[in-house]
Design an enzyme around this catalytic site. Structure first.
Site, PDB file in Angstrom:
ATOM      1  N   LYS A 162       0.819  -1.211   0.000  1.00 24.72           N
ATOM      2  CA  LYS A 162       0.000   0.000   0.000  1.00 24.72           C
ATOM      3  C   LYS A 162       0.857   1.267   0.000  1.00 24.72           C
ATOM      4  O   LYS A 162       0.547   2.232  -0.709  1.00 24.72           O
ATOM      5  CB  LYS A 162      -0.956  -0.017   1.195  1.00 24.72           C
ATOM      6  CG  LYS A 162      -2.014  -1.112   1.100  1.00 24.72           C
ATOM      7  CD  LYS A 162      -3.039  -1.011   2.183  1.00 24.72           C
ATOM      8  CE  LYS A 162      -4.039  -2.161   2.118  1.00 24.72           C
ATOM      9  NZ  LYS A 162      -4.710  -2.321   0.819  1.00 24.72           N
ATOM     10  N   GLU A 252      -9.366  -4.595  -1.454  1.00 24.47           N
ATOM     11  CA  GLU A 252      -8.890  -5.962  -1.707  1.00 24.47           C
ATOM     12  C   GLU A 252      -9.556  -6.822  -0.650  1.00 24.47           C
ATOM     13  O   GLU A 252      -9.140  -6.839   0.506  1.00 24.47           O
ATOM     14  CB  GLU A 252      -7.361  -6.018  -1.627  1.00 24.47           C
ATOM     15  CG  GLU A 252      -6.772  -7.218  -2.340  1.00 24.47           C
ATOM     16  CD  GLU A 252      -6.856  -8.493  -1.515  1.00 24.47           C
ATOM     17  OE1 GLU A 252      -7.779  -9.298  -1.785  1.00 24.47           O
ATOM     18  OE2 GLU A 252      -6.045  -8.677  -0.614  1.00 24.47           O
ATOM     19  N   CYS A 286      -5.970 -14.776   1.055  1.00 20.63           N
ATOM     20  CA  CYS A 286      -7.252 -14.383   0.454  1.00 20.63           C
ATOM     21  C   CYS A 286      -7.487 -15.040  -0.894  1.00 20.63           C
ATOM     22  O   CYS A 286      -8.636 -15.239  -1.296  1.00 20.63           O
ATOM     23  CB  CYS A 286      -7.344 -12.868   0.340  1.00 20.63           C
ATOM     24  SG  CYS A 286      -5.959 -12.105  -0.517  1.00 20.63           S
ATOM     25  N   GLU A 464      -3.906  -3.647  -6.836  1.00 19.48           N
ATOM     26  CA  GLU A 464      -2.630  -3.375  -6.187  1.00 19.48           C
ATOM     27  C   GLU A 464      -1.531  -3.977  -7.050  1.00 19.48           C
ATOM     28  O   GLU A 464      -1.732  -4.988  -7.719  1.00 19.48           O
ATOM     29  CB  GLU A 464      -2.614  -3.951  -4.770  1.00 19.48           C
ATOM     30  CG  GLU A 464      -3.618  -3.257  -3.863  1.00 19.48           C
ATOM     31  CD  GLU A 464      -3.457  -3.595  -2.398  1.00 19.48           C
ATOM     32  OE1 GLU A 464      -3.291  -2.656  -1.605  1.00 19.48           O
ATOM     33  OE2 GLU A 464      -3.505  -4.792  -2.054  1.00 19.48           O
TER      34      GLU A 464
END
EC number: 1.2.1.8
Length: 490
Positions: A162, A252, A286, A464
């Site tokens: 990030k 996300e 994830c 991202e």
């Protein structure tokens, strides 16, 4: 390890006490020991972090592209020099095996920072000719102060994913790590300061997500929020961000990703991929491919190959270099995963292996769950519909290509998907029909810095990594230049 000193906030280049007076504890999930008491940021702390970031951002954005690039490259060097130290802290806080954190978490985070440090001088506008006497040019300008809200499964990697594009584009970032794993983000702030980042350009505010995170999403001084976490929380972040000041967002979120094994696949390769797609990082990824579709005629052989590989999993001392499976991140999360396992049994799925906590002296005090494989699953089962985020694989059978594509897409999620096949034409034909943002053919899980990652449907908004993410941290200004005499109609 002995208990660490109380952890403070990191604002304007140094540690400072929270004004809220509230604290929380972070634990080592391998044994239940408290690692540290951590101060929680309140509304006043968010206000002063934003003011600090606004001051620092002006200095940072005024630097040349090469100056910013050199500072971020120095941070990369420090990260790599301190890899082992940071990996040990990450292992203590997350429970992940040191063999993983030392080779993946800091390494891949540093790679992303290096990638964006190199892209800074290439961030440019364009020139658009209108006529002989007039043209337009564009500038890509930073958004200003942005916020990052991290998840607990990859704390320092997410902080880098990030912050790297945000800082590269000339912004300042206020980062809120998960309250479950807050420690390495604070170390990253130290590293950025050591590398020469101006004070205020990267502030870290530990705190409870429902409070500190909401203060960030509500704050009018923040231009964008990048969030990693669950779908329900992501929807709240997005709603708050829009209601307060129409912030830009990157989301996300979760996944329930399909892994499709075709009848021409090498079943050894397919089993290896299924293992990595379900049990790496104890299933707390994830993008996990938790819905494993296999042809009915291949089911028995595939199950045996998976079981043979589960037997090779090495759980135990997380600092043993041979260990490749750790506990879950917390006791509440362990209990939630166990509830899903119980639900799977209740709804008729058959347990091939696992299905309970790991037992023994090495495991009794930690948040351990055995690697679990369910078979004879159906699409309507809870364990097939909902994200579990633990070491739980569900095997489903199918008869035809059209059927498996339809069933693979029958989900509200769309984060990842993968197929295993020897047929190149089929590989591309099927992948192009799967509703997912990150797809793999005959592999699983790699997310290099150059690769945009993000989801379809409820799995997210925006991306991202990759060039497009750097651009998403800028706003475009268009300027028309007229060289002829201006003609007024008045």
């Amino acid at each position: 390890m002995s208990r660490m000193a109380e952890q403070q906030l990191y604002i304007h280049g140094g540690y400072t006490s929270a004004t809220s007076g509230r604290t929380f504890e972070t634990i080592n999930p391998a044994n239940g020991n408290v690692l540290a008491t951590v101060q929680a940021a309140g509304r006043e702390d968010v206000d002063r972090a934003v003011k600090s970031a606004q001051q620092g951002q002006k200095i940072w954005a005024a630097m040349t592209a090469m100056e910013r690039s050199r500072i971020l490259r120095r941070a990369v060097d420090i990260l790599r020099e301190r890899n082992d130290e940071l990996a040990k802290l990450e292992t203590l806080d997350t429970g992940k095996a040191y063999s993983e954190t030392s080779t993946v978490d800091i390494v891949t985070g540093a790679d992303v920072l290096e990638y964006y440090a190199g892209l800074i001088p290439a961030l440019e506008g364009c020139q658009i000719p209108l006529r002989e006497t007039s043209f337009v040019y564009t500038r890509r300008e930073p958004l200003g102060v942005v916020a990052g809200i991290g998840a607990w499964n990859y704390p320092i990697q997410i902080a880098l994913w990030k912050s790297a594009p945000a800082l590269a584009a000339g912004n300042a970032m206020i980062f809120k790590p998960s309250e479950v794993t807050p420690l390495t983000a604070l170390k990253l702030a130290e590293i950025y300061s050591e590398a020469g980042l101006p004070d205020g350009v990267f502030n870290v505010l530990p705190g409870v997500g429902a409070e500190t995170g909401q203060y960030l999403t509500d704050h009018p001084g923040i231009a964008k929020v990048s969030f990693t976490g669950g779908v329900a929380s992501g929807k709240k972040v997005m709603a708050n961000s829009a209601a307060s000041s129409l912030k830009e967002v990157t989301m996300e979120l979760g996944g329930k990703s399909p892994l499709i094994v075709f009848d021409d696949a090498d079943l050894d390769l397919a089993a290896d991929i299924a293992m990595m797609a379900n049990f790496f990082s104890s299933g707390q990824v994830c993008t996990n491919g938790t819905r494993v579709f296999v042809p009915t005629k291949c089911k028995a052989a595939f199950e045996q190959k998976v079981l043979a590989r589960v037997e090779r999993i090495r759980a135990g001392d997380v600092f043993d270099p041979q260990t490749n499976f750790g506990p879950l991140v917390s006791f509440p999360h362990r209990d939630n995963v166990l509830r899903y396992i119980a639900k799977g049994i209740e709804e008729g799925a058959r347990v091939l292996c696992g299905g309970d906590v790991l037992k023994g002296d090495s495991f009794d005090n930690g948040a351990w769950v055995a690697p679990t494989v369910f078979t004879d699953c159906s699409d309507d089962m809870t364990i097939v519909r909902e994200e579990i985020f633990g070491p739980v694989m569900s095997i489903l059978t199918y008869e035809s290509e059209d059927e498996v594509i339809r069933r693979a897409n029958d989900t509200d999620y769309g984060l990842a998907a993968g197929i295993v096949t020897a047929d190149l034409n089929r590989a591309h034909r099927v992948i192009h029909q799967l509703e997912a943002g990150i797809c793999w053919i005959n592999t699983w899980g790699e997310s290099p810095a150059e690769m945009p990652v993000g989801g379809y449907k409820h799995s997210g908004i925006g991306r991202e990594n990759g060039v497009m993410t750097l651009q998403s941290y800028t706003q475009v200004k268009s300027i028309q230049v007229e060289m002829a005499k201006f003609q007024s109609i008045f």
